[in-house]
Motif scaffolding. Structure first.
Motif, mmCIF file in Angstrom:
data_model
loop_
_atom_site.group_PDB
_atom_site.id
_atom_site.type_symbol
_atom_site.label_atom_id
_atom_site.label_comp_id
_atom_site.label_asym_id
_atom_site.label_seq_id
_atom_site.Cartn_x
_atom_site.Cartn_y
_atom_site.Cartn_z
ATOM 1 N N LEU A 1 53.358 57.666 36.117
ATOM 2 C CA LEU A 1 53.014 57.503 37.526
ATOM 3 C C LEU A 1 53.065 58.841 38.263
ATOM 4 C CD1 LEU A 1 54.936 54.190 38.345
ATOM 5 C CD2 LEU A 1 52.468 54.492 37.963
ATOM 6 N N PHE A 2 54.022 59.682 37.913
ATOM 7 C CA PHE A 2 54.116 60.996 38.553
ATOM 8 C C PHE A 2 52.875 61.830 38.246
ATOM 9 C CE2 PHE A 2 55.331 65.482 38.422
ATOM 10 C CZ PHE A 2 55.850 65.654 39.694
ATOM 11 N N ASN A 3 52.490 61.883 36.980
ATOM 12 C CA ASN A 3 51.300 62.650 36.605
ATOM 13 C C ASN A 3 50.044 62.063 37.238
ATOM 14 O OD1 ASN A 3 52.796 64.416 35.034
ATOM 15 N ND2 ASN A 3 52.479 63.275 33.136
ATOM 16 N N LEU A 4 49.967 60.724 37.291
ATOM 17 C CA LEU A 4 48.795 60.079 37.884
ATOM 18 C C LEU A 4 48.677 60.413 39.364
ATOM 19 C CD1 LEU A 4 46.466 58.096 37.239
ATOM 20 C CD2 LEU A 4 47.963 56.251 38.026
ATOM 21 N N SER A 5 49.807 60.420 40.077
ATOM 22 C CA SER A 5 49.769 60.719 41.516
ATOM 23 C C SER A 5 49.356 62.157 41.786
ATOM 24 C CB SER A 5 51.138 60.441 42.134
ATOM 25 O OG SER A 5 52.106 61.342 41.624
ATOM 26 N N ARG A 6 49.656 63.064 40.854
ATOM 27 C CA ARG A 6 49.301 64.470 41.043
ATOM 28 C C ARG A 6 47.889 64.782 40.553
ATOM 29 N NH1 ARG A 6 53.279 63.605 43.327
ATOM 30 N NH2 ARG A 6 55.125 64.938 43.633
ATOM 31 N N GLN A 7 47.495 64.190 39.448
ATOM 32 C CA GLN A 7 46.222 64.536 38.826
ATOM 33 C C GLN A 7 45.059 63.671 39.308
ATOM 34 O OE1 GLN A 7 47.072 64.273 34.625
ATOM 35 N NE2 GLN A 7 48.699 65.813 34.712
ATOM 36 N N GLN A 8 45.334 62.382 39.618
ATOM 37 C CA GLN A 8 44.274 61.478 40.076
ATOM 38 C C GLN A 8 44.807 60.657 41.252
ATOM 39 O OE1 GLN A 8 41.967 59.476 36.922
ATOM 40 N NE2 GLN A 8 43.200 60.591 35.427
ATOM 41 N N PRO A 9 44.938 61.292 42.401
ATOM 42 C CA PRO A 9 45.538 60.591 43.544
ATOM 43 C C PRO A 9 44.753 59.373 44.002
ATOM 44 C CG PRO A 9 44.602 62.710 44.199
ATOM 45 C CD PRO A 9 44.579 62.687 42.715
ATOM 46 N N ILE A 10 43.419 59.391 43.871
ATOM 47 C CA ILE A 10 42.610 58.238 44.298
ATOM 48 C C ILE A 10 42.905 57.036 43.415
ATOM 49 C CG2 ILE A 10 40.268 57.353 44.565
ATOM 50 C CD1 ILE A 10 39.362 60.152 45.283
ATOM 51 N N VAL A 11 42.933 57.253 42.105
ATOM 52 C CA VAL A 11 43.243 56.175 41.170
ATOM 53 C C VAL A 11 44.657 55.656 41.425
ATOM 54 C CG1 VAL A 11 43.535 55.570 38.728
ATOM 55 C CG2 VAL A 11 41.643 57.072 39.443
ATOM 56 N N TYR A 12 45.575 56.571 41.695
ATOM 57 C CA TYR A 12 46.967 56.178 41.964
ATOM 58 C C TYR A 12 47.044 55.310 43.221
ATOM 59 C CZ TYR A 12 51.919 56.643 43.175
ATOM 60 O OH TYR A 12 53.225 56.388 43.517
ATOM 61 N N GLY A 13 46.297 55.705 44.271
ATOM 62 C CA GLY A 13 46.301 54.928 45.505
ATOM 63 C C GLY A 13 45.717 53.539 45.305
ATOM 64 N N LEU A 14 44.583 53.440 44.558
ATOM 65 C CA LEU A 14 43.967 52.139 44.300
ATOM 66 C C LEU A 14 44.888 51.252 43.457
ATOM 67 C CD1 LEU A 14 40.281 53.252 43.578
ATOM 68 C CD2 LEU A 14 41.175 52.144 45.645
ATOM 69 N N LEU A 15 45.569 51.875 42.475
ATOM 70 C CA LEU A 15 46.491 51.108 41.641
ATOM 71 C C LEU A 15 47.664 50.574 42.466
ATOM 72 C CD1 LEU A 15 47.327 50.171 38.803
ATOM 73 C CD2 LEU A 15 48.470 52.364 38.483
ATOM 74 N N SER A 16 48.184 51.408 43.361
ATOM 75 C CA SER A 16 49.287 50.969 44.220
ATOM 76 C C SER A 16 48.848 49.821 45.118
ATOM 77 C CB SER A 16 49.776 52.141 45.087
ATOM 78 O OG SER A 16 50.227 53.204 44.283
ATOM 79 N N LEU A 17 47.630 49.909 45.657
ATOM 80 C CA LEU A 17 47.096 48.845 46.501
ATOM 81 C C LEU A 17 46.928 47.553 45.719
ATOM 82 C CD1 LEU A 17 45.959 48.024 49.260
ATOM 83 C CD2 LEU A 17 43.711 48.845 48.488
ATOM 84 N N ALA A 18 46.413 47.665 44.495
ATOM 85 C CA ALA A 18 46.211 46.472 43.664
ATOM 86 C C ALA A 18 47.550 45.810 43.332
ATOM 87 C CB ALA A 18 45.471 46.853 42.385
ATOM 88 N N ILE A 19 48.554 46.625 43.031
ATOM 89 C CA ILE A 19 49.885 46.070 42.715
ATOM 90 C C ILE A 19 50.481 45.384 43.937
ATOM 91 C CG2 ILE A 19 52.257 46.688 42.102
ATOM 92 C CD1 ILE A 19 51.117 48.889 40.333
ATOM 93 N N ALA A 20 50.294 45.995 45.121
ATOM 94 C CA ALA A 20 50.823 45.398 46.342
ATOM 95 C C ALA A 20 50.144 44.060 46.627
ATOM 96 C CB ALA A 20 50.631 46.361 47.509
ATOM 97 N N ILE A 21 48.814 43.986 46.452
ATOM 98 C CA ILE A 21 48.081 42.730 46.687
ATOM 99 C C ILE A 21 48.531 41.667 45.698
ATOM 100 C CG2 ILE A 21 45.798 41.652 46.590
ATOM 101 C CD1 ILE A 21 44.650 44.303 47.628
ATOM 102 N N ALA A 22 48.663 42.065 44.416
ATOM 103 C CA ALA A 22 49.082 41.107 43.387
ATOM 104 C C ALA A 22 50.496 40.592 43.664
ATOM 105 C CB ALA A 22 49.020 41.768 42.011
ATOM 106 N N ALA A 23 51.382 41.486 44.090
ATOM 107 C CA ALA A 23 52.745 41.068 44.394
ATOM 108 C C ALA A 23 52.779 40.118 45.582
ATOM 109 C CB ALA A 23 53.614 42.295 44.659
ATOM 110 N N GLY A 24 51.974 40.416 46.627
ATOM 111 C CA GLY A 24 51.916 39.540 47.795
ATOM 112 C C GLY A 24 51.343 38.175 47.454
ATOM 113 N N TRP A 25 50.281 38.174 46.650
ATOM 114 C CA TRP A 25 49.681 36.892 46.249
ATOM 115 C C TRP A 25 50.654 36.083 45.401
ATOM 116 C CZ3 TRP A 25 48.628 34.708 41.507
ATOM 117 C CH2 TRP A 25 47.835 33.558 41.528
ATOM 118 N N ALA B 1 53.979 36.209 45.451
ATOM 119 C CA ALA B 1 55.055 35.692 46.295
ATOM 120 C C ALA B 1 54.579 34.518 47.128
ATOM 121 C CB ALA B 1 55.583 36.813 47.196
ATOM 122 N N SER B 2 53.322 34.601 47.628
ATOM 123 C CA SER B 2 52.775 33.499 48.417
ATOM 124 C C SER B 2 52.596 32.248 47.578
ATOM 125 C CB SER B 2 51.435 33.934 49.027
ATOM 126 O OG SER B 2 50.842 32.869 49.752
ATOM 127 N N ALA B 3 52.083 32.415 46.344
ATOM 128 C CA ALA B 3 51.884 31.260 45.457
ATOM 129 C C ALA B 3 53.227 30.617 45.104
ATOM 130 C CB ALA B 3 51.155 31.709 44.195
#
Length: 258
Positions: free
Chosen positions: A222-246, A248-250
């Protein structure tokens, strides 16, 4: 005969002089020379031990003292002073401390002032205040030294800076050992472990080695991903947050249904 005497005299005068070897030298050991930062990392203890190598009997007089200093990577630190104006706290003066180690621990075999003189401390920069370099403060800023002291105070409160007197055990002036506690909030990089032998407050021998502190496993990925591919890291973080929220709601809906 006179010519031979002159030749011998010249050879004696111009021959290279032998350098006297250090009478006491450190032979060091570490319980580990690598610290791995993982998801459940909550700190680490490193046992530092060693022996004193001698070519002659133990010198008489002042007893042998040992200082162990472990320092993390140094980096500039911007320190701001806050003052209360019109009922609110605002930033006023700021000083860029040129270099401050991310971690610094000093262990001694006796009280610090008895182990080393102030002059030797100034020369080798062992104490915490002298391990920090701050030379770029604006001339208009009053009490600029307080900014470096603030770095020490804050990091000491976080467990990153400490002086541990009387924690180095020295047996028969030959064997020594101590344990350095490294907290969970370490910065990765090369950590320098320095050992100083002193007698009468003067440094008679030094030794230095390196401890490697690195993130491993998922943390490294994750550290290397955030430094080398910040866009991919941001999209992955967003996807994980959405999945976690969904998820918890379910789970909440399922519990209400029961």
């Amino acid at each position: 005969m006179r010519v031979l005497s002159l030749v011998l005299l010249a050879a004696t005068l111009f021959a290279p002089k032998a350098v006297k070897a250090t009478e006491e030298q450190v032979v060091l050991g570490l319980s580990r020379d690598r610290v791995a930062i993982t998801a459940n990392f909550d700190g680490s203890d490193i046992l530092i031990f060693g022996a004193i190598k001698r070519e002659s009997p133990i010198p008489s007089g002042d007893p042998l003292q040992v200082i162990v200093a472990v320092s993390g990577p140094s980096a500039p630190v911007l320190v701001r002073r806050k003052e209360k104006k019109f009922g609110i706290w605002v930033n006023t003066d700021s000083v860029l401390v040129d270099a401050a180690p991310s971690f610094y621990a000093v262990a001694t075999s006796s009280p610090f002032t008895e182990v080393i003189t102030d002059t030797e401390d100034l020369r080798h920069k062992i104490s915490i205040n002298r391990a920090i370099r701050s030379v770029g403060a604006d001339m208009n800023i009053q009490n600029a030294q307080e900014f470096a002291e603030a770095v020490v105070r804050i990091r000491a409160r976080e467990g990153l800076y400490s002086i541990r007197e009387n924690t180095v055990a020295v047996d028969e002036q030959t064997l020594f050992r101590t344990e350095i506690d490294m907290p969970a909030n370490l910065t990765e990089g090369d950590y320098a472990a320095r050992i100083y032998l002193t007698r009468g407050g003067k440094v008679i021998s030094t030794y230095q080695t390196t401890i490697d502190v690195q993130k491993v496993g998922l943390e490294r990925f994750l550290f290397n991903l955030s430094r080398q591919q910040p866009i991919v890291y941001g999209l992955l973080s967003l996807a994980i947050a959405i999945a976690a929220g969904w998820g918890a709601s379910a789970a909440f809906r399922a519990l209400r249904g029961n």
